[in-house]
Design a protein around this motif. Structure first.
Motif, short mmCIF file in Angstrom:
data_model
loop_
_atom_site.label_atom_id
_atom_site.label_comp_id
_atom_site.label_asym_id
_atom_site.label_seq_id
_atom_site.Cartn_x
_atom_site.Cartn_y
_atom_site.Cartn_z
N HIS A 199 -35.47 78.60 18.79
CA HIS A 199 -36.96 78.10 19.04
C HIS A 199 -37.19 77.63 17.47
CE1 HIS A 199 -40.99 77.98 19.31
NE2 HIS A 199 -40.87 78.05 20.50
N PRO A 200 -37.73 76.68 17.35
CA PRO A 200 -38.28 76.05 16.24
C PRO A 200 -39.14 77.16 15.44
CG PRO A 200 -38.42 74.15 17.84
CD PRO A 200 -38.08 75.52 18.28
N ILE A 201 -38.79 77.13 13.98
CA ILE A 201 -39.80 77.99 13.57
C ILE A 201 -40.36 77.03 11.90
CG2 ILE A 201 -37.87 78.92 12.14
CD1 ILE A 201 -39.67 81.45 11.63
N HIS A 202 -39.46 76.20 11.64
CA HIS A 202 -40.00 75.53 10.48
C HIS A 202 -39.54 74.07 10.23
CE1 HIS A 202 -41.36 74.84 6.27
NE2 HIS A 202 -40.35 74.41 6.09
N LYS A 203 -40.41 73.00 10.66
CA LYS A 203 -39.94 71.61 10.53
C LYS A 203 -38.85 71.65 11.70
CE LYS A 203 -41.54 70.90 5.93
NZ LYS A 203 -40.90 70.53 4.50
N ASP A 204 -37.71 71.16 11.04
CA ASP A 204 -36.59 70.96 12.13
C ASP A 204 -35.85 71.99 12.30
OD1 ASP A 204 -35.60 70.27 9.73
OD2 ASP A 204 -34.39 68.90 10.46
N GLN A 205 -36.05 73.22 11.88
CA GLN A 205 -35.25 74.35 11.70
C GLN A 205 -35.49 75.35 12.69
OE1 GLN A 205 -36.00 75.62 7.39
NE2 GLN A 205 -33.70 75.38 7.25
N ASP A 206 -34.37 76.07 13.35
CA ASP A 206 -34.63 76.92 14.23
C ASP A 206 -34.34 78.19 13.41
OD1 ASP A 206 -32.01 77.25 13.83
OD2 ASP A 206 -31.54 76.71 16.17
N TYR A 207 -34.26 79.61 14.04
CA TYR A 207 -34.28 80.65 13.27
C TYR A 207 -32.92 80.71 12.68
CZ TYR A 207 -38.71 82.57 14.97
OH TYR A 207 -40.11 82.88 15.29
N ASP A 208 -31.76 80.38 13.53
CA ASP A 208 -30.53 80.74 12.98
C ASP A 208 -30.19 79.92 11.64
OD1 ASP A 208 -29.29 82.02 14.85
OD2 ASP A 208 -28.09 80.44 15.57
N ALA A 209 -30.87 78.46 11.43
CA ALA A 209 -30.97 77.89 10.18
C ALA A 209 -31.90 78.46 9.21
CB ALA A 209 -31.21 76.29 10.49
N PHE A 210 -33.00 78.97 9.76
CA PHE A 210 -34.16 79.46 8.79
C PHE A 210 -33.65 80.61 8.16
CE2 PHE A 210 -38.42 81.25 7.95
CZ PHE A 210 -38.97 80.31 6.98
N ILE A 211 -33.00 81.43 8.58
CA ILE A 211 -32.79 83.03 7.96
C ILE A 211 -31.35 83.42 8.39
CG2 ILE A 211 -34.93 83.98 8.19
CD1 ILE A 211 -34.16 85.24 10.77
#
Length: 231
Positions: free
Chosen positions: A150-162
């Motif tokens: 699920h997107p969390i920041h701009k085009d980032q999902d949780y995997d990419a974000f943290i």
């Protein structure tokens, strides 16, 4: 089978681990691990698991897989390659390869089965290569949701974000700031009674957690493979 020995396999983005457990969840054969093959396609992964457990003795198999799994069939495998895995009946493939009855669920689902109290609505998250989530009601695992994508920041999902790659890129301080935001979202959205946090990166958390948030190690959920057969 009351006396069944369970082979518990944890398939990860970087390592595959396995151990055997008695009916009470006590370890009989200590955790053994090998690197996850690259590429991690079904042929390579099954061959690696077969080699890993060749000295083990067991009656049934439980496997945790890093992706969306329903009825033993893989639908997504973001950290291993969905193009390799989509539609693969991993439960059946493992049963054929190892010759024993097999159940397969998401890896966070299985870890949480061994950790949750069994009372109320509980949630498990894992922090590692990616972001794993699992949900339970009175000890029963609920349908799996891939919250990680699920997107969390701009085009980032949780995997990419943290995820682990981001931790290595931005460092511990900035990552912990992101984790505070993520936990705030989890609390607001899911209103869990208890939240359990596992995975290798959980050891990097350096801020005060709410009283109903519990840090766990893989060993704490070791009997999830046994409890999977009680679901």
């Amino acid at each position: 089978m009351a006396t069944s020995v369970t082979l518990s396999i944890d398939i990860g983005g970087s390592k595959i681990k396995a151990c055997t457990l008695n009916k009470n969840g006590k370890i009989l054969h200590e955790y053994t691990k090998i690197p996850t093959p690259n590429p991690a396609n079904p042929t390579n992964l099954l061959a690696a698991i077969k080699e890993l457990v060749k000295e083990f003795r067991y009656d049934r198999i439980s496997a945790g897989f890093p992706g969306y799994v329903r009825d033993g069939i893989v639908h997504t495998a973001p950290n291993l390659g969905t193009e390799f895995w989509k539609g693969v009946n991993l439960a059946e493939e493992l049963m054929v390869t190892l010759g024993k009855p097999t159940r397969v669920i998401n890896d966070a689902d299985m870890l949480g089965l061994g950790c949750v109290s069994g009372k109320g609505f509980e949630m498990m998250i894992t922090l590692g290569t990616g972001f794993g989530t699992a949900f339970y009601l009175d000890g029963k695992v609920l349908p799996h949701l891939e919250v990680a994508h699920h997107p969390i920041h701009k085009d980032q999902d949780y995997d990419a974000f943290i995820g682990e790659a981001t931790y290595n890129e931005i460092g511990k301080k900035k990552w912990n700031k992101r984790m505070q935001r993520v936990l705030s979202i989890m609390k607001t959205v899911f209103n869990y009674d208890k939240l359990y946090i596992g995975g290798g990166l959980s050891r990097k958390l350096d801020f005060q957690l709410d009283e109903n948030i519990i840090l766990v190690a893989n060993i704490d959920g070791i009997d999830g493979g046994v409890k999977l057969w009680e679901q």
